[in-house]
Design a protein around this motif. Structure first.
Motif, PDB file in Angstrom:
ATOM      1  N   PRO A   1       0.829  -1.215   0.000  1.00 37.18           N
ATOM      2  CA  PRO A   1       0.000   0.000   0.000  1.00 37.18           C
ATOM      3  C   PRO A   1       0.861   1.262   0.000  1.00 37.18           C
ATOM      4  CG  PRO A   1      -0.249  -1.246   2.059  1.00 37.18           C
ATOM      5  CD  PRO A   1       0.573  -2.086   1.154  1.00 37.18           C
ATOM      6  N   SER A   2       0.444   2.243  -0.812  1.00 38.88           N
ATOM      7  CA  SER A   2       1.212   3.483  -0.939  1.00 38.88           C
ATOM      8  C   SER A   2       0.308   4.680  -0.691  1.00 38.88           C
ATOM      9  CB  SER A   2       1.829   3.562  -2.336  1.00 38.88           C
ATOM     10  OG  SER A   2       2.476   4.795  -2.518  1.00 38.88           O
ATOM     11  N   GLY A   3       0.844   5.659   0.025  1.00 34.08           N
ATOM     12  CA  GLY A   3       0.067   6.864   0.314  1.00 34.08           C
ATOM     13  C   GLY A   3       0.151   7.901  -0.789  1.00 34.08           C
ATOM     14  N   GLN A   4       1.026   7.680  -1.772  1.00 33.88           N
ATOM     15  CA  GLN A   4       1.210   8.638  -2.871  1.00 33.88           C
ATOM     16  C   GLN A   4       0.706   8.007  -4.166  1.00 33.88           C
ATOM     17  OE1 GLN A   4       5.249   8.555  -1.258  1.00 33.88           O
ATOM     18  NE2 GLN A   4       5.431  10.637  -2.076  1.00 33.88           N
ATOM     19  N   ASP A   5      -0.030   8.799  -4.948  1.00 31.19           N
ATOM     20  CA  ASP A   5      -0.612   8.281  -6.193  1.00 31.19           C
ATOM     21  C   ASP A   5       0.443   7.996  -7.250  1.00 31.19           C
ATOM     22  OD1 ASP A   5      -3.073   8.428  -5.068  1.00 31.19           O
ATOM     23  OD2 ASP A   5      -3.575  10.393  -5.938  1.00 31.19           O
ATOM     24  N   ASN A   6       1.553   8.743  -7.200  1.00 30.25           N
ATOM     25  CA  ASN A   6       2.559   8.605  -8.278  1.00 30.25           C
ATOM     26  C   ASN A   6       3.627   7.556  -7.966  1.00 30.25           C
ATOM     27  OD1 ASN A   6       3.644  10.224  -6.229  1.00 30.25           O
ATOM     28  ND2 ASN A   6       5.169  11.065  -7.640  1.00 30.25           N
ATOM     29  N   ILE A   7       3.536   6.900  -6.810  1.00 28.22           N
ATOM     30  CA  ILE A   7       4.541   5.885  -6.448  1.00 28.22           C
ATOM     31  C   ILE A   7       3.839   4.550  -6.220  1.00 28.22           C
ATOM     32  CG2 ILE A   7       6.279   5.173  -4.759  1.00 28.22           C
ATOM     33  CD1 ILE A   7       6.912   8.086  -4.267  1.00 28.22           C
ATOM     34  N   HIS A   8       4.302   3.515  -6.910  1.00 25.48           N
ATOM     35  CA  HIS A   8       3.753   2.158  -6.762  1.00 25.48           C
ATOM     36  C   HIS A   8       4.859   1.258  -6.246  1.00 25.48           C
ATOM     37  CE1 HIS A   8       0.233   3.432  -9.082  1.00 25.48           C
ATOM     38  NE2 HIS A   8       1.106   4.083  -9.855  1.00 25.48           N
ATOM     39  N   ARG A   9       4.561   0.533  -5.146  1.00 23.96           N
ATOM     40  CA  ARG A   9       5.601  -0.288  -4.512  1.00 23.96           C
ATOM     41  C   ARG A   9       5.205  -1.767  -4.532  1.00 23.96           C
ATOM     42  NH1 ARG A   9       5.289   4.393  -1.121  1.00 23.96           N
ATOM     43  NH2 ARG A   9       7.272   5.525  -1.105  1.00 23.96           N
ATOM     44  N   PHE A  10       6.214  -2.613  -4.676  1.00 24.24           N
ATOM     45  CA  PHE A  10       5.999  -4.060  -4.680  1.00 24.24           C
ATOM     46  C   PHE A  10       7.113  -4.714  -3.877  1.00 24.24           C
ATOM     47  CE2 PHE A  10       4.497  -2.204  -8.597  1.00 24.24           C
ATOM     48  CZ  PHE A  10       3.220  -2.723  -8.718  1.00 24.24           C
ATOM     49  N   ALA A  11       6.777  -5.832  -3.216  1.00 25.50           N
ATOM     50  CA  ALA A  11       7.775  -6.506  -2.377  1.00 25.50           C
ATOM     51  C   ALA A  11       7.683  -8.010  -2.547  1.00 25.50           C
ATOM     52  CB  ALA A  11       7.557  -6.134  -0.911  1.00 25.50           C
ATOM     53  N   ALA A  12       8.854  -8.660  -2.422  1.00 24.30           N
ATOM     54  CA  ALA A  12       8.919 -10.122  -2.493  1.00 24.30           C
ATOM     55  C   ALA A  12      10.171 -10.566  -1.764  1.00 24.30           C
ATOM     56  CB  ALA A  12       8.954 -10.588  -3.948  1.00 24.30           C
ATOM     57  N   LYS A  13      10.298 -11.883  -1.564  1.00 22.62           N
ATOM     58  CA  LYS A  13      11.549 -12.423  -1.029  1.00 22.62           C
ATOM     59  C   LYS A  13      11.964 -13.599  -1.907  1.00 22.62           C
ATOM     60  CE  LYS A  13       9.903 -15.915   2.226  1.00 22.62           C
ATOM     61  NZ  LYS A  13      10.087 -16.491   3.552  1.00 22.62           N
ATOM     62  N   THR A  14      13.265 -13.834  -1.992  1.00 22.08           N
ATOM     63  CA  THR A  14      13.741 -14.964  -2.808  1.00 22.08           C
ATOM     64  C   THR A  14      13.398 -16.260  -2.099  1.00 22.08           C
ATOM     65  OG1 THR A  14      15.910 -14.847  -1.778  1.00 22.08           O
ATOM     66  CG2 THR A  14      15.606 -13.622  -3.837  1.00 22.08           C
ATOM     67  N   VAL A  15      13.080 -17.288  -2.878  1.00 20.49           N
ATOM     68  CA  VAL A  15      12.614 -18.556  -2.300  1.00 20.49           C
ATOM     69  C   VAL A  15      13.718 -19.245  -1.522  1.00 20.49           C
ATOM     70  CG1 VAL A  15      11.678 -20.831  -2.862  1.00 20.49           C
ATOM     71  CG2 VAL A  15      10.902 -18.858  -4.135  1.00 20.49           C
ATOM     72  N   HIS A  16      14.956 -19.265  -2.052  1.00 24.73           N
ATOM     73  CA  HIS A  16      16.042 -20.035  -1.428  1.00 24.73           C
ATOM     74  C   HIS A  16      16.574 -19.369  -0.170  1.00 24.73           C
ATOM     75  CE1 HIS A  16      19.576 -22.640  -1.164  1.00 24.73           C
ATOM     76  NE2 HIS A  16      20.296 -21.531  -1.017  1.00 24.73           N
ATOM     77  N   SER A  17      17.004 -18.097  -0.300  1.00 22.26           N
ATOM     78  CA  SER A  17      17.674 -17.435   0.832  1.00 22.26           C
ATOM     79  C   SER A  17      16.743 -16.546   1.648  1.00 22.26           C
ATOM     80  CB  SER A  17      18.833 -16.584   0.301  1.00 22.26           C
ATOM     81  OG  SER A  17      18.340 -15.599  -0.585  1.00 22.26           O
ATOM     82  N   GLY A  18      15.572 -16.228   1.124  1.00 19.15           N
ATOM     83  CA  GLY A  18      14.645 -15.356   1.856  1.00 19.15           C
ATOM     84  C   GLY A  18      15.048 -13.898   1.819  1.00 19.15           C
ATOM     85  N   SER A  19      15.942 -13.515   0.882  1.00 12.36           N
ATOM     86  CA  SER A  19      16.376 -12.110   0.786  1.00 12.36           C
ATOM     87  C   SER A  19      15.245 -11.254   0.232  1.00 12.36           C
ATOM     88  CB  SER A  19      17.590 -11.995  -0.137  1.00 12.36           C
ATOM     89  OG  SER A  19      18.632 -12.829   0.319  1.00 12.36           O
ATOM     90  N   LEU A  20      15.052 -10.077   0.822  1.00 10.10           N
ATOM     91  CA  LEU A  20      13.992  -9.180   0.356  1.00 10.10           C
ATOM     92  C   LEU A  20      14.342  -8.581  -0.997  1.00 10.10           C
ATOM     93  CD1 LEU A  20      12.797  -7.074   3.436  1.00 10.10           C
ATOM     94  CD2 LEU A  20      11.431  -8.605   2.051  1.00 10.10           C
ATOM     95  N   LEU A  21      13.313  -8.376  -1.821  1.00  5.86           N
ATOM     96  CA  LEU A  21      13.458  -7.689  -3.101  1.00  5.86           C
ATOM     97  C   LEU A  21      12.337  -6.657  -3.183  1.00  5.86           C
ATOM     98  CD1 LEU A  21      14.407  -9.032  -6.520  1.00  5.86           C
ATOM     99  CD2 LEU A  21      12.252  -7.824  -6.360  1.00  5.86           C
ATOM    100  N   LEU A  22      12.710  -5.386  -3.310  1.00  6.31           N
ATOM    101  CA  LEU A  22      11.738  -4.287  -3.298  1.00  6.31           C
ATOM    102  C   LEU A  22      11.740  -3.594  -4.664  1.00  6.31           C
ATOM    103  CD1 LEU A  22      12.786  -2.799   0.173  1.00  6.31           C
ATOM    104  CD2 LEU A  22      11.074  -4.543  -0.270  1.00  6.31           C
TER     105      LEU A  22
END
Length: 1086
Positions: free
Chosen positions: A1028-1049
Motif C-alpha cells: 500500500p502506498s500513500g502517494q498516487d505517483n509511487i507504486h511499490r511491490f515486495a517479495a523475497k527470494t525462495v532459497h535465501s529469503g532475501s527481500l526484493l523491493l
C-alpha cells in the motif's frame, strides 16, 4: 411491402425497357451500344440528387431504392459519399436505412467511413435502441486496427445497455473485434462473462456464439449459467438454439459420466464366492452407471420439445445432442423427427441423410421401422439417391433383404447411369454382409453382364471380381463367361478386372488364359495404361505356370512394354523381366517368383464410406466433408469420474456469504467446535454418501419394476434428482457455515493466545488440510473429491497420531504458514477476511509485519518440457503455479502435465538421472504406473534453484525410453510475494542502497501508467506482491527470494510527462539487474 416493391420493380423495369427502346430507335451508330450503361448512370445520378435534396421524403425514397438494389445483389458502392452525408439525419427512418447501407459497405470504403466515426459515437447515445444498435454494427464493420480502442469502449458500454437488442449486437461485435485484434481476448472474455449472466432470451444465442468464437475452452464460464441456458433454450430464437445446443453438447461431454456404460458393467463375469468388501464394491460399481446427474437429465429433458421445431437446423442439433449424450435407450426418439425432415428441400435432405447414414451403421434398430422412407424416388437428384442406397445397405438384414433386392432390381434399370452403378456396388455389399444371399446376388450380377448398357456391365464385372475373391474355387464357369466379354467391354476398369481374375485363376482355366493373352498382345499398344499393367501381370503368371504355350507371347509383351510411353509400364516391364526370366544377373528373388505373383490375396472389404465419419460431431461441416474444417471443436471423451456438480450451484452459497457477517461469527466461543469440526464434516459427508447410495438403490429397484413404462421411470428419476440437488444445497450451506466458524475460531486464537497444546493441535488440523490440498494433483479438482481426501486423511490421523507429529517437526514453519493461505485461481474458497486472519498466524522468527502473501496473479503460460515427437507419443508441459512448495521451504513449486498422445499405453513414467548444478536439489514426483492413450495427468515437483536461473537437467523416463529434458525458470518465478506496510518498506529500502540498488528510466504513453496497468504488467513478469502506498505517483511491490529469503523491493515512481523511474533494491544484485532488464520493456509497451 413485398407486393408493393414487386409492382415498383415491374414499373421501373417497364421504364427501363421504354428507355432502351427509345435509345435503340434514336441511335444507329455503335455508340448506341452504351445505352444500357448510360441509363444506369443517369439513374444513379438521379439517386444522388435525391439524396442531396432538402426534402426528407425524397431522401427516404432514394434510400429505399438503394437498399432494394443491394437486396437484388447490385453494386451500390459508388453512392457511398452521397449516402454517408445523411448519417446525421434527424429522420429516424432515413437513419435506419443509412445504417443498413453502411453496414454493407463500411468495410470496402473504410476511409470515407472513418470520416463519420464521431457521428457513430454520438449515435451510440441515441435514445432509440435501433439507432444505438445500428451504430455499433457499423462501427464494428469498419475493420481498421486504429479504431480498436473505440470499438472496445463501445462494446463495453453496449453490453451494459438497458435494451436487450443492443446487448445482442454487442455480442455480435465481440466476434468482429476478436477477428480484427486477437490480443483483446482477455478483455473480451470479461464482457462475455458479463453477458452470459444476462437473463434475456434475445442475448443468449449471440453471446454463446461469441463464447464459441473467442474462448471455447473456458468451460468454467458456463458452470454458473448452465441451468439458466437449459431453461431459456425453448424461448431463444432458432439460430441461437442451434449454437447453444452444440455448445451444451460439448459441455455435457466434459462434465458428466457416460450414460452408455451400463451394458458393459452387466456383461462382466461374476465370481461364485465373493467377500463382503468385493460385493460392496461391485454393487457400487453397478449403481454408478444408473445414477444420472440431475443437470444431465435437465439438458435432455429441455431439448426434447425442440424436436418438433419448424427449423430443420434445430431438429438436427437436438438429434446430434441425443446421439452424443443421451442413454442409448432414449436416443430412438430422434429417428421420427429426422425422417420428417426428409420432406424438406434437397439441400436439407442431403445433410440429414448423411447423418442418418452415419447413425445407421452403429444403431440399425433406430431406423428399421422407417425403411420405406428411404426408398428412392424418380425425382430425387443423384446425390440423394446414392445416400438413400447407403442407408438401405446399412439397414439390410436377413428379414428384409428379399424386399430390398427386388427394389434394387428396379434401380439397376434407371436412366441415371451413375445411380445404376452405385446400385450394383450396393448389391455387392449386401452379398458380402449377408451370407444367405451371396449366391443369389452373384447370379443376378452375372445376368447383368448381358445388359446392353456398358457402364452397368463394367460395374458388374468389378463387383463380381471382388465377390469371387472370397470364394474363387466354386466359380470357374463365371470366369469363362467373363473372358468371352473381353471383346465387347471397352471400359478400362472392367477389362483390367477380368484380366486380373483370369491371371489369379489361370490354373483353373488353362485353355482360356493363353488365348486371352494372345488377344491382348495384339491390342497391347492401343490399351489403357491400367489394362496394360494387368496384361503384363497376366503374362508373368502364365509364364510361371504354363511356359510352354506362353513363353514367346510373354517375351513379346515384355518387349512392347519396354518401349512404352508410360514410365510406370516401363518400370513394371523391367521388374517382371528380371524376376521371371532367369539369367546371370538374376538375384535370389527369381527363385520365389511364383510365390510372389501367385500368392494368396486377401479378399477386399466392401465397407461403407461413412464408416469413419462417426468421430466427427454430427451435423457439423467437418462431418459433411469428412475432413476437419477450420474452427471445428472436437467432442471430448466422457470423463471416468464426473467433475464436481456443485460448481453449477448459484443460489445458496452466494446468499450465505453475503448474509453472515464476520463480526457475528467471531463472537462464538473458539473452544466449542475446536475438535468436532472435522468430525462434523465427516458425518455430513457420510450422511450424504448414505443418502446417495439409498437413492441409488431405490432408483435401481424402481427401474427394475417399471421397465415397461419408460415415461414413469423418467419422471421418478427426475423427482429423485430434484431431492438430491436440494440435499446437496443443504450440505453446501452447512459447509459454508462451518468455514465461517473456522475463520472465527482462528481469529479468536490470534486474539486470545491459547496455550501451546491448542496451538499444536490447530497446526495439526491445518497441516492435514494443507497436505490434502497439496496432494491433489489438479488445482481445479472438484469439492467432492477434496472432501473425500480430507475424510481419508482424517481417518489416517485418528489411527496413528505419532507419524503426523513427526511430519510437523520435519516441515519448516515458514512453509506451513504460506501453505495455510490457500490460493485459488478460479473460485475463491475463503473470504478475504479469512485469508488475512490466516496470514496473521505467522509462527516464523521473522518480523511479524513482513509475511508471505498469496500471489496476486498466476500466469497460466505453459512451457514445453518434452515434445510429443521427441517423446514417442509422450508429451510434457510445465508451468509455475507460484505456490509455496510442500516439499521444502527453499524449493520452487513446478507442475508438470504429462499427455499420452499415442495409441498405446505408456508405462512406468518416472524421473531418471539428474544432472544438476552444484547446490541445486530436486524433489521428484512418484512414478506413474501407466498412462492410457489420449489421457493426461498433472504431477508436482519441487526444485531448489539456489536463487539462480540455471537450468535443471534431468531424464524423463518410461518403461522403454529415457528423454533428456530441462527446466529453466524466469527470474520472476524465484520469488514469493510478501505483505508489508509502507513504513516497513521504506525502512528496508533505506538499508538496501548503494550497490544493492539498480534503477532505470521507463518511457511510454501516459495511459499505460494507470495503477491497474502497472500492477498487471509487474505481477505478470514476477511473483511479487503490492505494498500500500500513500502517494498516487509511487507504486511499490515486495517479495523475497525462495532459497535465501532475501527481500526484493520494486518501486515505480511516475515523473512528469511520459517517464517513470523503476528502482529495485535487493541483496541479490544479479537477480535485481536481471529483473530490471525484464521489467523495463514490459512497462514501456503500450
Amino acid at each position: 411491402m413485398s407486393s408493393n416493391s414487386f409492382a415498383y420493380n415491374e414499373q421501373s423495369g417497364g421504364g427501363e425497357a421504354a428507355e432502351l427502346g427509345q435509345e435503340a430507335t434514336s441511335t444507329i451508330s455503335p455508340a448506341g451500344a452504351f445505352g444500357l450503361f448510360s441509363s444506369d448512370l443517369k439513374k444513379n445520378e438521379d439517386l444522388k440528387q435525391m439524396l442531396e435534396s432538402n426534402k426528407d421524403s425524397a431522401k427516404l425514397e432514394a434510400m429505399k431504392r438503394i437498399v432494394g438494389m443491394i437486396a437484388k445483389g447490385k453494386n451500390a458502392s459508388e453512392l457511398f459519399p452521397a449516402v454517408v452525408k445523411n448519417v446525421a439525419s434527424k429522420n429516424i427512418e432515413i437513419k435506419k436505412l443509412v445504417y443498413v447501407y453502411l453496414v454493407r459497405y463500411a468495410e470496402e470504403q473504410q476511409d470515407l467511413a472513418l470520416l463519420s466515426i464521431s457521428t457513430f459515437q454520438r449515435a451510440l447515445k441515441d435514445p432509440n435502441q435501433l439507432i444505438r444498435a445500428s451504430a455499433l454494427r457499423v462501427l464494428s464493420s469498419i475493420r481498421v486496427p486504429i479504431i480498436v480502442p473505440i470499438m472496445m469502449l463501445a462494446i463495453k458500454e453496449a453490453s451494459a445497455d438497458l435494451s436487450p437488442y443492443v446487448r445482442k449486437n454487442a455480442a455480435h461485435a465481440i466476434q468482429k473485434l476478436y477477428s480484427l485484434d486477437p490480443e483483446q481476448k482477455e478483455m473480451l472474455i470479461e464482457i462475455i462473462e458479463k453477458l452470459l449472466k444476462d437473463k434475456s432470451t434475445l442475448v443468449a444465442g449471440s453471446v454463446v456464439m461469441a463464447f464459441e468464437e473467442v474462448c471455447p475452452d473456458r468451460i468454467d464460464l458456463i458452470h454458473k449459467n448452465y441451468r439458466k441456458l437449459c431453461n431459456l433454450l425453448v424461448d431463444v430464437e432458432e439460430w441461437g438454439q442451434v449454437v447453444i445446443i452444440h455448445m451444451l453438447t460439448r459441455y455435457a461431454r466434459t462434465q458428466f459420466v457416460s450414460p452408455w456404460k451400463e451394458d458393459d458393467v452387466l456383461e462382466d463375469n461374476e465370481k461364485f464366492y465373493e467377500s463382503d468388501d468385493e460385493q460392496e464394491e461391485k454393487t457400487d460399481q453397478k449403481k454408478k452407471p444408473y445414477t444420472m446427474d440431475p443437470d444431465h437429465r435437465l439438458l435432455i429433458r429441455n431439448t426434447k420439445p425442440l424436436l418438433q421445431s419448424r427449423s430443420s437446423a434445430v431438429v438436427m442439433a437436438v438429434a446430434q445432442l441425443y446421439w452424443h449424450i443421451s442413454p442409448k435407450s432414449e436416443a430412438g426418439i430422434i429417428a421420427k423427427s429426422l425422417v420428417r425432415l426428409l420432406r424438406s428441400n434437397r439441400e436439407v435432405q442431403y445433410i440429414v441423410l448423411q447423418n442418418i447414414a452415419t447413425m445407421s451403421i452403429q444403431r440399425k434398430g433406430m431406423f428399421e421401422p422407417y425403411l420405406k422412407s428411404f426408398y428412392v424416388r424418380s425425382t430425387d437428384p443423384t446425390m440423394i439417391k446414392t445416400l438413400k442406397l447407403e442407408i438401405l445397405t446399412n439397414l439390410a438384414n436377413e428379414a428384409n433383404i428379399s424386399t430390398l433386392l427386388r427394389e434394387f432390381q428396379t434401380y439397376v434399370k434407371s436412366q441415371d447411369k451413375q445411380f445404376a452403378a452405385a446400385t450394383i456396388q450396393t448389391i455387392g455389399r449386401c452379398a458380402t454382409n449377408i451370407a444367405e444371399v451371396t449366391d443369389t446376388c452373384l447370379n443376378g450380377l452375372v445376368c447383368l453382364l448381358s445388359n446392353r448398357d456398358e457402364i452397368v456391365v463394367a460395374e458388374s464385372v468389378v463387383v463380381i471380381k471382388k465377390l469371387l475373391q472370397m470364394q474363387p474355387a466354386q466359380h470357374g464357369e463365371i470366369i469363362k463367361h467373363m473372358a468371352k466379354l473381353l471383346d465387347s467391354i471397352t471400359v478400362p476398369v472392367a477389362r483390367a478386372s477380368i484380366l486380373w481374375l483370369i491371371g489369379e485363376n489361370c490354373e483353373r482355366v488353362p485353355k482360356i488364359a493363353p488365348d486371352v493373352l494372345r488377344k491382348m498382345a495384339k491390342s497391347f499398344t492401343s490399351e489403357d495404361d491400367l489394362v496394360k499393367l494387368q496384361i503384363l501381370n497376366l503374362g508373368a503368371k502364365l509364364y510361371l505356370t504354363n511356359s510352354k504355350q506362353t513363353k514367346l507371347l510373354t517375351q513379346y509383351i515384355l518387349n512392347l512394354g519396354k518401349y512404352d510411353q508410360n514410365y510406370d509400364i516401363r518400370d513394371r516391364t523391367r521388374f517382371i523381366r528380371q524376376l521371371i526370366v532367369p539369367n546371370e544377373k538374376s538375384g535370389a528373388l527369381s527363385k520365389y517368383a511364383k510365390k510372389i505373383f501367385l500368392a494368396q490375396k486377401p479378399a477386399p472389404l466392401l465397407e461403407s464410406p461413412f464408416k469413419d465419419r462417426d468421430h466427427f460431431q454430427l451435423g457439423t461441416l467437418s462431418h459433411t466433408l469428412n475432413i476437419k474444417a477450420s474452427g471445428y471443436l472436437e467432442l471430448s471423451n466422457w470423463p471416468e469420474v464426473a467433475p464436481d456438480p456443485s460448481v453449477r450451484n448459484v443460489e445458496v452459497i452466494e446468499l450465505a456469504k453475503e448474509w453472515i457477517p464476520s463480526g457475528k461469527a467471531k463472537k462464538e466461543s473458539p473452544t466449542k467446535n475446536f475438535y468436532s469440526e472435522s468430525e462434523e464434516e465427516q458425518d455430513a459427508s457420510e450422511s450424504s454418501s448414505d443418502s446417495e447410495s439409498e437413492s441409488g438403490s431405490e432408483h435401481e429397484e424402481e427401474g427394475d419394476s417399471s421397465e415397461d413404462s419408460s415415461e414413469d421411470s423418467s419422471s421418478e428419476q427426475e423427482s429423485e434428482s430434484g431431492s438430491e440437488s436440494e440435499a446437496e444445497n443443504e450440505i453446501a450451506a452447512k459447509r459454508n457455515s462451518q468455514a465461517k466458524r473456522k475463520s472465527a475460531l482462528e481469529d479468536g486464537e490470534k486474539k486470545n493466545e491459547k496455550p501451546k497444546s491448542s496451538d499444536s493441535s490447530g497446526a495439526e488440523s491445518s497441516l492435514e488440510e494443507s497436505s490434502s490440498d497439496s496432494e491433489s494433483e489438479s488445482e481445479s479438482e472438484s469439492d467432492s473429491d477434496s472432501r473425500r481426501v480430507t475424510k481419508e486423511k482424517g481417518k489416517k490421523g485418528q489411527q496413528d497420531r505419532s507419524p503426523l507429529t513427526k511430519d510437523i517437526s520435519l516441515l519448516d514453519l515458514d512453509d506451513f504458514n504460506s501453505a495455510s493461505a490457500p490460493v485459488s485461481f478460479s473460485t475463491p474458497i475463503l473470504s478475504p477476511s479469512v485469508i488475512t486472519d490466516l496470514e496473521g498466524l505467522n509462527l516464523s522468527t521473522s518480523s511479524p509485519a513482513i509475511s508471505v502473501a498469496a500471489p496476486v496473479f498466476v500466469p497460466m503460460k505453459t512451457h514445453v518440457l518434452l515434445h510429443r515427437m521427441s517423446g514417442k507419443g509422450l508429451a510434457a508441459h510445465y508451468f509455475f503455479p507460484r505456490q509455496p512448495s510442500v516439499f521444502g521451504d527453499k524449493m520452487v513449486s513446478v507442475q508438470i502435465t504429462l499427455n499420452n498422445t499415442s495409441d498405446r499405453k505408456i508405462e512406468n513414467i518416472h524421473i531418471g538421472d539428474k544432472k544438476l548444478p552444484t547446490g541445486m536439489q530436486m524433489h521428484v514426483f512418484n512414478p506413474i504406473d501407466s498412462l492410457e492413450p489420449e489421457a493426461s495427468i498433472t504431477v508436482s515437483m519441487g526444485i531448489d534453484f539456489c536463487d539462480s536461473t540455471q537450468t535443471a537437467s534431468f531424464q524423463l523416463c518410461t518403461k522403454d525410453d529415457c528423454f533428456n529434458v530441462n527446466i529453466q525458470p524466469s527470474v520472476g518465478e524465484l520469488l514469493l510475494p510478501v505483505a508489508m506496510s509502507e513504513k516497513d518498506f521504506k525502512k528496508e529500502q533505506g538499508m538496501l542502497t548503494g550497490m544493492n540498488e539498480t534503477s532505470a528510466v521507463v518511457i511510454t504513453a501516459p495511459q499505460n501508467f494507470t495503477p491497474s496497468m502497472i500492477l498487471q504488467k509487474v505481477v505478470n513478469v514476477a511473483n511479487i506482491g503490492p505494498v500500500p502506498s500513500g502517494q498516487d505517483n509511487i507504486h511499490r511491490f515486495a517479495a523475497k527470494t525462495v532459497h535465501s529469503g532475501s527481500l526484493l523491493l520494486v518501486t515505480v515512481e511516475l515523473k512528469e510527462g511520459s517517464t517513470a523511474q523503476l528502482i529495485i533494491n535487493t541483496e541479490k544484485t544479479v537477480i535485481g539487474s536481471v529483473l530490471l532488464r525484464e521489467l523495463k520493456p514490459v512497462l514501456s509497451q503500450g
